[in-house]
Design an enzyme around this catalytic site. Structure first.
Site, mmCIF file in Angstrom:
data_model
loop_
_atom_site.group_PDB
_atom_site.id
_atom_site.type_symbol
_atom_site.label_atom_id
_atom_site.label_comp_id
_atom_site.label_asym_id
_atom_site.label_seq_id
_atom_site.Cartn_x
_atom_site.Cartn_y
_atom_site.Cartn_z
ATOM 1 N N ASP A 53 0.825 -1.208 0.000
ATOM 2 C CA ASP A 53 0.000 0.000 0.000
ATOM 3 C C ASP A 53 0.865 1.266 0.000
ATOM 4 O O ASP A 53 1.864 1.336 0.709
ATOM 5 C CB ASP A 53 -0.851 -0.045 1.285
ATOM 6 C CG ASP A 53 -1.845 1.076 1.388
ATOM 7 O OD1 ASP A 53 -2.749 1.106 0.547
ATOM 8 O OD2 ASP A 53 -1.721 1.911 2.296
ATOM 9 N N GLU A 108 1.075 -0.577 -5.063
ATOM 10 C CA GLU A 108 0.031 0.417 -5.226
ATOM 11 C C GLU A 108 0.738 1.759 -5.225
ATOM 12 O O GLU A 108 1.155 2.258 -4.183
ATOM 13 C CB GLU A 108 -0.995 0.357 -4.088
ATOM 14 C CG GLU A 108 -2.198 1.225 -4.364
ATOM 15 C CD GLU A 108 -2.445 2.348 -3.371
ATOM 16 O OE1 GLU A 108 -3.417 3.092 -3.564
ATOM 17 O OE2 GLU A 108 -1.681 2.523 -2.401
HETATM 18 C C1 GLC Z 1 -4.159 3.322 -0.183
HETATM 19 C C2 GLC Z 1 -5.503 2.642 -0.071
HETATM 20 C C3 GLC Z 1 -6.503 3.625 0.443
HETATM 21 C C4 GLC Z 1 -6.060 4.135 1.783
HETATM 22 C C5 GLC Z 1 -4.628 4.674 1.731
HETATM 23 C C6 GLC Z 1 -4.064 4.872 3.098
HETATM 24 O O1 GLC Z 1 -4.151 4.320 -1.112
HETATM 25 O O2 GLC Z 1 -5.892 2.120 -1.306
HETATM 26 O O3 GLC Z 1 -7.789 3.074 0.516
HETATM 27 O O4 GLC Z 1 -6.921 5.150 2.205
HETATM 28 O O5 GLC Z 1 -3.767 3.793 1.073
HETATM 29 O O6 GLC Z 1 -3.760 3.624 3.667
#
Ligand code: GLC
Length: 651
Positions: free
Chosen positions: A278, A320
């Site tokens: 993440d 991500e």
């Molecule tokens: C990522 C997740 C999102 C979350 C953020 C903070 O972008 O996809 O949903 O709010 O991280 O953890």
């Protein structure tokens, strides 16, 4: 190698002979890169050598503890490292509670996944989360415990076993940028433990945060403005990129790296096969920058990749990183070139630019931005692939497309204008068919993100007659068709297969009301599911058409991740055309998608130029076009997957 060969061999010698023989070659192959990255990151720290030795020892111990079934899977995947790029790989993403209630309930839904051909299941955060508001589980209080309302670690292990038996890999979020403010590390820091205070970025006064803020962006400008939060217990400012209760970890502290790498391996040993890393772009802070995509963030990921290659080589890492197209490929490593060997980073990365550009093309009825995204998508290193998708639990962030939306004029103002139009379009402005909502924006002139279930954004909720329903369905299928044929691992977002609608109830929940992403986080619709084979219903129509696309892809080797992709420029800006596979190959397939509401003629000559072609078959409709056919009419929002018939395929 900084650590003496003899020391490393002594560590390996602690393992049973069979395991040692498998681990040693992997270890000696990947340890040099690992140690080199660690030295770049932490070589200046006082106890570097001892720390490194300790880390290696723990990695080897965890490799030794890896259950036999997972070790066997590691072995078979090591023999076929690109296994996840096959055209029969398909993903599905959902929240545990919304899909199955809890982990045991998810087990009951495996047959639904199998019916679609799913091979990868991303369950959104299920580790123990912060009490109270927790950003849908993205504020983790323990990496070694399951959120109690979802079940226990034993349930997780049982689920991974059942999924494995069904050839489905479980993907878990691994939230490595931050922890919850009630995680034991944050609690220890608040209690005055200096070692744990150094796990976070904290500041005695606002002078330094103010300097950082000068160049930082904002993720939740309305619900959580700014990047720093004053902690009243500590009486210090804490770095909190996301919500105030999500404390950014300090990766300049080697202890943080070791804690997180080992937590990941422990989860891998529970049977998690893919980690969604993440917010990878934010791992390293540097004053004067936006603190995203820093070289050190990549070194951290490369070091984690080496650790996984050593201890759990069947496991995949997925980045991500919602960043502009130009910065995205680096998260998948770098292919070998004359000057250097291949650099491995994550195996998968969300192609967020492609996703956003697909939606932009529908709003603009113009495929110019997708074409630019494709042109900006380079060939990837071996063992790396895109994750393609249409919707996810987050907003569609339009800003990643700033470069592609500058148009022929190459102008910032044009990009701003176009993106603002697209964002407003999906909020339902003017006569738009879309029924989404806007996500937070820093000020009224900034381009806000968009939220809403795909079906609502495609016009299904606003459709008032059969013709409008047909167009809405085609739009949804067109975007899924793009994700399925682009090359990568396509992921279905729960509910899209049944054309599920927006979920407005979050507005009545004070813990969710200020975050409109909950609009697209509905419960799995059991009634729609029950009627999925009834093609008189909207859900049934989408379900059968989507399954048909999935099956067409599964039978087509040219649609695997590793097959080449060639953008084909036509004179119609409404059409997106690209080829997959090699033009002189019998398996070559062309995607032709009409992103507009008018029928467009497509001259087949442009494809005839590519190879000795005897005609075409549309894999979707089964229609055959003889060599004499010069032109195809592509209906509004229609897609065609043309397989070229060459001398070789006709023979
Ligand atoms: C990522 C997740 C999102 C979350 C953020 C903070 O972008 O996809 O949903 O709010 O991280 O953890």
């Amino acid at each position: 190698m900084a650590l003496l060969q003899a020391q490393l061999e002594a560590m390996l010698a602690q393992l049973p002979a069979g395991q040692r023989d498998l681990l040693a070659p992997r270890f000696f192959q990947h340890a040099p890169v690992l140690l080199e990255r660690l030295r770049r990151l932490y070589g200046d720290s006082e106890h570097f050598a001892g720390w490194c030795q300790q880390l290696m020892q723990e990695v080897i111990s965890l490799a030794g503890e890896r259950p036999a079934a997972l070790r066997a899977q590691d072995q078979s995947r090591s023999a076929n490292k690109n296994w996840f790029g096959s055209q029969d790989m398909l993903g599905y993403c959902t929240y545990v509670d919304r899909f199955g209630g809890n982990l045991q309930g998810v087990m009951q839904k495996i047959s639904h996944l199998q019916e679609m051909g799913v091979r990868y299941l991303h369950l959104l955060p299920f580790l123990r989360a912060r009490d109270g508001e927790n950003d849908g589980g993205f504020a983790v209080a323990s990496y070694d415990e399951i959120e109690p309302k979802f079940g226990t670690m034993a349930d997780l292990q049982a689920l991974t076993e059942q999924l494995r038996a069904a050839e489905i890999s479980l993907c878990s979020d691994f939230i490595l940028n931050h922890v919850a403010d009630d995680h034991p590390w944050a609690c220890a820091a608040k209690a005055g433990d200096a070692a744990y205070q150094n796990y976070f970025h904290s500041f005695a006064d606002y002078t330094q945060p103010a300097r950082y803020e000068a160049t930082l962006g904002q993720i939740f400008p309305q619900a959580a403005p700014g990047n720093f939060t004053f902690d009243t217990t500590l009486q210090r400012w804490i770095w909190t990129t996301f919500y105030p209760y999500q404390w950014d970890l300090n990766y300049s502290n080697p202890a943080v790296f070791a804690e997180m790498a080992l937590a990941l391996l422990r989860l891998a040993n529970r049977g998690i096969e893919v980690f969604r890393l993440d917010s990878t772009a934010f791992l390293w802070k540097r004053e004067g920058t936006n603190c995203m995509n820093q070289p050190e963030a990549h070194w951290i990921l490369q070091a984690i990749r080496s650790i996984v290659e050593i201890a759990a080589p069947g496991v995949l890492l997925k980045a991500e990183a919602i960043v502009p197209t130009a910065q995205l490929p680096a998260y998948l490593g770098t292919p070998a070139n004359a000057a250097s060997a291949q650099i491995n980073e994550c195996h998968l990365a969300y192609h967020s630019s492609l996703m956003a550009a697909g939606w932009a093309a529908l709003a603009e009825q113009n495929t110019d931005a997708i074409a630019r995204v494709i042109q900006g998508t380079p060939a990837l290193p071996d063992q790396a692939s895109w994750l393609t998708y249409v919707r996810c639990h987050d907003d569609i962030g339009w800003n990643v497309l700033r470069a592609e939306m500058r148009g022929a004029e190459n102008s910032d103002a044009i990009a701003q204008q176009r993106l603002a139009h697209v964002a407003q379009f999906y909020s339902g402005a003017g006569d738009s068919y879309a029924r989404g909502a806007s996500f937070q924006a820093a000020d009224p002139s900034a381009v806000h993100g968009s939220v809403g279930m795909a079906s609502a954004l495609c016009g299904m909720s606003s459709a008032s007659d059969q013709e409008e329903q047909l167009l809405a369905r085609r739009r949804l299928l067109l975007l899924y068709g793009l994700a399925l044929s682009f090359g990568g691992l396509p992921v279905i977002y729960m509910g899209d297969e049944l054309a599920q609608k927006n979920e407005e109830s979050y507005l009545h929940d004070p813990q969710k009301a200020n975050d409109s992403r909950w609009l697209q986080r509905p419960d799995f619709d059991m009634a729609a599911f029950a009627s999925r084979h009834d093609e008189t219903t909207e859900s049934g129509k989408i379900f059968s058409a989507l399954l048909h696309l999935i099956r067409c892809r599964k039978d087509t080797a040219a649609l695997s991740a590793s097959a080449a992709r060639n953008l084909i420029v036509t004179e119609a800006p409404q059409l997106l055309v690209f080829g997959r596979g090699h033009a002189d190959d019998e398996g070559c397939v062309y995607f032709i998608g009409n992103f507009s509401g008018v029928a467009i003629d497509f001259a087949l000559d442009v494809l005839h130029d590519k190879a000795a072609i005897n005609g075409f078959t549309d894999l979707i409709s089964g229609r055959v076009y003889s060599v004499a056919t010069r032109c195809l009419k592509v209906e509004p929002y229609e897609q065609i997957w043309l397989r070229a018939l060459t001398d070789r395929s006709a023979a």
